[in-house]
Design an enzyme around this catalytic site. Sequence first.
Site, PDB file in Angstrom:
ATOM      1  N   HIS A  72       0.839  -1.203   0.000  1.00  0.00           N
ATOM      2  CA  HIS A  72       0.000   0.000   0.000  1.00  0.00           C
ATOM      3  C   HIS A  72       0.865   1.241   0.000  1.00  0.00           C
ATOM      4  O   HIS A  72       1.735   1.385   0.844  1.00  0.00           O
ATOM      5  CB  HIS A  72      -0.909   0.012   1.228  1.00  0.00           C
ATOM      6  N   TYR A 201      -8.814   5.518   7.703  1.00  0.00           N
ATOM      7  CA  TYR A 201      -8.899   5.917   9.105  1.00  0.00           C
ATOM      8  C   TYR A 201      -9.982   6.996   9.180  1.00  0.00           C
ATOM      9  O   TYR A 201      -9.800   8.087   8.646  1.00  0.00           O
ATOM     10  CB  TYR A 201      -7.556   6.473   9.598  1.00  0.00           C
ATOM     11  N   PRO A 292      -3.439   0.568  19.061  1.00  0.00           N
ATOM     12  CA  PRO A 292      -3.223   0.055  17.707  1.00  0.00           C
ATOM     13  C   PRO A 292      -3.347   1.085  16.582  1.00  0.00           C
ATOM     14  O   PRO A 292      -3.025   0.768  15.435  1.00  0.00           O
ATOM     15  CB  PRO A 292      -4.305  -1.023  17.557  1.00  0.00           C
ATOM     16  N   LYS A 296       1.754  -0.004  15.082  1.00  0.00           N
ATOM     17  CA  LYS A 296       3.185  -0.084  15.419  1.00  0.00           C
ATOM     18  C   LYS A 296       3.593  -1.310  16.239  1.00  0.00           C
ATOM     19  O   LYS A 296       4.789  -1.642  16.297  1.00  0.00           O
ATOM     20  CB  LYS A 296       3.602   1.178  16.215  1.00  0.00           C
ATOM     21  N   TYR A 384       4.415   6.503   9.868  1.00  0.00           N
ATOM     22  CA  TYR A 384       3.566   5.356   9.543  1.00  0.00           C
ATOM     23  C   TYR A 384       4.362   4.265   8.809  1.00  0.00           C
ATOM     24  O   TYR A 384       4.257   3.092   9.135  1.00  0.00           O
ATOM     25  CB  TYR A 384       2.361   5.806   8.697  1.00  0.00           C
TER      26      TYR A 384
HETATM   27  P1  FAD Z   1       3.077 -11.637  21.445  1.00  0.00           P
HETATM   28  O1  FAD Z   1       2.647 -11.693  20.037  1.00  0.00           O
HETATM   29  O2  FAD Z   1       2.057 -11.386  22.492  1.00  0.00           O
HETATM   30  O3  FAD Z   1       3.804 -13.020  21.740  1.00  0.00           O
HETATM   31  C1  FAD Z   1       4.115 -13.459  23.048  1.00  0.00           C
HETATM   32  C2  FAD Z   1       4.082 -14.967  23.076  1.00  0.00           C
HETATM   33  O4  FAD Z   1       4.474 -15.420  24.357  1.00  0.00           O
HETATM   34  C3  FAD Z   1       2.682 -15.514  22.848  1.00  0.00           C
HETATM   35  O5  FAD Z   1       2.721 -16.505  21.850  1.00  0.00           O
HETATM   36  C4  FAD Z   1       2.279 -16.076  24.194  1.00  0.00           C
HETATM   37  O6  FAD Z   1       1.405 -17.196  24.084  1.00  0.00           O
HETATM   38  C5  FAD Z   1       3.614 -16.449  24.786  1.00  0.00           C
HETATM   39  N1  FAD Z   1       3.651 -16.504  26.232  1.00  0.00           N
HETATM   40  C6  FAD Z   1       3.006 -15.720  27.128  1.00  0.00           C
HETATM   41  N2  FAD Z   1       3.306 -16.089  28.382  1.00  0.00           N
HETATM   42  C7  FAD Z   1       4.164 -17.129  28.274  1.00  0.00           C
HETATM   43  C8  FAD Z   1       4.818 -17.942  29.226  1.00  0.00           C
HETATM   44  N3  FAD Z   1       4.643 -17.748  30.543  1.00  0.00           N
HETATM   45  N4  FAD Z   1       5.616 -18.921  28.795  1.00  0.00           N
HETATM   46  C9  FAD Z   1       5.811 -19.127  27.468  1.00  0.00           C
HETATM   47  N5  FAD Z   1       5.191 -18.394  26.510  1.00  0.00           N
HETATM   48  C10 FAD Z   1       4.390 -17.401  26.928  1.00  0.00           C
HETATM   49  N6  FAD Z   1      -0.872  -4.338  16.779  1.00  0.00           N
HETATM   50  C11 FAD Z   1      -1.089  -3.617  15.697  1.00  0.00           C
HETATM   51  O7  FAD Z   1      -0.161  -2.962  15.206  1.00  0.00           O
HETATM   52  N7  FAD Z   1      -2.337  -3.607  15.099  1.00  0.00           N
HETATM   53  C12 FAD Z   1      -3.382  -4.355  15.600  1.00  0.00           C
HETATM   54  O8  FAD Z   1      -4.468  -4.361  15.045  1.00  0.00           O
HETATM   55  C13 FAD Z   1      -3.169  -5.113  16.742  1.00  0.00           C
HETATM   56  N8  FAD Z   1      -4.167  -5.846  17.265  1.00  0.00           N
HETATM   57  C14 FAD Z   1      -3.924  -6.563  18.416  1.00  0.00           C
HETATM   58  C15 FAD Z   1      -4.952  -7.292  19.007  1.00  0.00           C
HETATM   59  C16 FAD Z   1      -4.740  -8.000  20.205  1.00  0.00           C
HETATM   60  C17 FAD Z   1      -5.883  -8.794  20.824  1.00  0.00           C
HETATM   61  C18 FAD Z   1      -3.469  -7.954  20.817  1.00  0.00           C
HETATM   62  C19 FAD Z   1      -3.218  -8.682  22.130  1.00  0.00           C
HETATM   63  C20 FAD Z   1      -2.448  -7.227  20.214  1.00  0.00           C
HETATM   64  C21 FAD Z   1      -2.664  -6.526  19.025  1.00  0.00           C
HETATM   65  N9  FAD Z   1      -1.637  -5.790  18.411  1.00  0.00           N
HETATM   66  C22 FAD Z   1      -1.871  -5.077  17.313  1.00  0.00           C
HETATM   67  C23 FAD Z   1      -0.295  -5.745  18.926  1.00  0.00           C
HETATM   68  C24 FAD Z   1       0.619  -6.745  18.234  1.00  0.00           C
HETATM   69  O9  FAD Z   1      -0.109  -7.887  17.883  1.00  0.00           O
HETATM   70  C25 FAD Z   1       1.735  -7.038  19.217  1.00  0.00           C
HETATM   71  O10 FAD Z   1       2.443  -5.833  19.405  1.00  0.00           O
HETATM   72  C26 FAD Z   1       2.680  -8.159  18.786  1.00  0.00           C
HETATM   73  O11 FAD Z   1       2.020  -9.390  18.822  1.00  0.00           O
HETATM   74  C27 FAD Z   1       3.906  -8.191  19.698  1.00  0.00           C
HETATM   75  O12 FAD Z   1       4.654  -9.348  19.476  1.00  0.00           O
HETATM   76  P2  FAD Z   1       5.385 -10.058  20.677  1.00  0.00           P
HETATM   77  O13 FAD Z   1       6.089 -11.229  20.065  1.00  0.00           O
HETATM   78  O14 FAD Z   1       6.140  -9.077  21.466  1.00  0.00           O
HETATM   79  O15 FAD Z   1       4.217 -10.565  21.659  1.00  0.00           O
HETATM   80  C1  DHB Z   2      -4.793  -2.930  11.012  1.00  0.00           C
HETATM   81  C2  DHB Z   2      -4.592  -2.731  12.351  1.00  0.00           C
HETATM   82  C3  DHB Z   2      -4.197  -1.492  12.804  1.00  0.00           C
HETATM   83  O1  DHB Z   2      -3.982  -1.291  14.113  1.00  0.00           O
HETATM   84  C4  DHB Z   2      -4.014  -0.442  11.921  1.00  0.00           C
HETATM   85  O2  DHB Z   2      -3.652   0.772  12.393  1.00  0.00           O
HETATM   86  C5  DHB Z   2      -4.200  -0.655  10.578  1.00  0.00           C
HETATM   87  C6  DHB Z   2      -4.595  -1.902  10.122  1.00  0.00           C
HETATM   88  C7  DHB Z   2      -5.205  -4.256  10.531  1.00  0.00           C
HETATM   89  O3  DHB Z   2      -5.454  -5.148  11.376  1.00  0.00           O
HETATM   90  O4  DHB Z   2      -5.319  -4.465   9.323  1.00  0.00           O
END
Ligand code: FAD
Ligand code: DHB
Length: 390
Positions: A72, A201, A292, A296, A384
């Site tokens: 995009h 948005y 969100p 980021k 962005y």
């Molecule tokens: P995570 O993806 O949370 O990975 C952590 C991992 O550790 C998980 O697999 C978990 O199961 C595991 N874990 C937890 N505790 C333990 C333990 N005690 N022992 C072993 N493993 C463990 N970001 C956006 O930019 N846009 C979005 O739309 C967006 N939507 C989101 C929706 C939800 C419901 C959530 C929770 C987050 C969202 N985010 C979004 C944020 C984005 O998904 C996260 O920033 C990203 O997943 C971060 O990656 P991470 O690997 O740090 O953590």
């Molecule tokens: C999506 C999620 C976001 O938080 C955003 O700012 C833009 C797109 C998505 O899930 O596609």
Amino acid sequence: MRTEVGIVGAGPAGLVLAHLLHLRGIDSVVLEARGREYVERRIRAGVLEQGTVDLLDEMGVGERLRREGLVHEGIELQFGGERHRIDFPSLTGGRAITVYGQQEVVKDLIAARIETGRPLLFEVGDVTVNGVETDAPSIGFVHDGERGELRCEFVAGCDGYHGVCRESIPAGVLTEFSREYPFGWLGILAEAPPSNDELIYCYHERGFALHSMRSPTLTRLYLQCRPDEDLDEWPDDRIWDELERRFALEGWMLNRGEIVEKGVTGMRSFVVEPMQFGRLFLAGDAAHIVPPTGAKGLNLAVADVRILADALAAWFEHGDESRLAGYSAEVLRRIWRAEHFSWWMTSMLHRLEGGDAFDVKLQLAQLAYVASSPRAAASLAENYVGLERV
Ligand code: FAD
Ligand code: DHB
């Protein structure tokens, strides 16, 4: 069990770190609490910055992403009954973003990890992090009903916001910075072709709405709601009607389809400093959360572990401790930039609980400025698509 780096969590942070270390010849064991199916199906983020895509490519895990990801070159801002396009390449020297679901990134990384033959354990319970203030840390866990101990040189806490690594650090070491927002997002995934080429948005007096997509046949949509919104009060028709009202524009139609996933996400900003305690290093959501709106979260998690992998490699390859000592300060610069950007986008685009007519006028003035001034638009655009240097 023995390894060089014990990694807790197989989200984007843990899996990217494991693969970067593998490419440098550094051994690791990844311990994940959930099952493989669960982590591969968990629907979350969707927007990958240029730098994230480039890194995944360089790591050799970008083949499907390049094929199926949707590039995009802009987004649209909707307010006051009009849409305004922010063009990324012309404002950022040719950069763009790619829409590709987080669970697809995770699938590709898990496949790559399994191919390396290095350990990735799912459904691991009772994880404890021990001795990180010594030269011989270890991770206790239960797997297949048996208690195990993983001895390692370093522990990477990549276990997300609700993980155990941050909590294992003694009180008084970390300083927390946080902000709760009095709203959340109700998100759906629908079997309907996207109704617009670009992400939208949308600022609306009834609340924010976001139009995104996952493929030419799958639309991802979000609505501002209460943080504790009860999904039972939102039958599919009510969701579609509300989306239609907020996105309404002369001559434009929202495509409807079967809703295949529904969820509510609360919104918060959260950072801990420092992101290190002895030989435990935190990365990704384990150390910081952004609302969100700026897309980021996933990108920051990847940016953290890119630096952590380099710092660990400097230690293993040359005994150089300085990169590890500087890890926290180095990643926090990007984290705070993203915290500000996400807070700014959130504040500009959401209906503010308890806000008055003055707040609305300020938001509209800011949106009009971003839409009309190339300099203001460039600030949004470069944040962005992801800043190259912070
Ligand atoms: P995570 O993806 O949370 O990975 C952590 C991992 O550790 C998980 O697999 C978990 O199961 C595991 N874990 C937890 N505790 C333990 C333990 N005690 N022992 C072993 N493993 C463990 N970001 C956006 O930019 N846009 C979005 O739309 C967006 N939507 C989101 C929706 C939800 C419901 C959530 C929770 C987050 C969202 N985010 C979004 C944020 C984005 O998904 C996260 O920033 C990203 O997943 C971060 O990656 P991470 O690997 O740090 O953590
Ligand atoms: C999506 C999620 C976001 O938080 C955003 O700012 C833009 C797109 C998505 O899930 O596609």
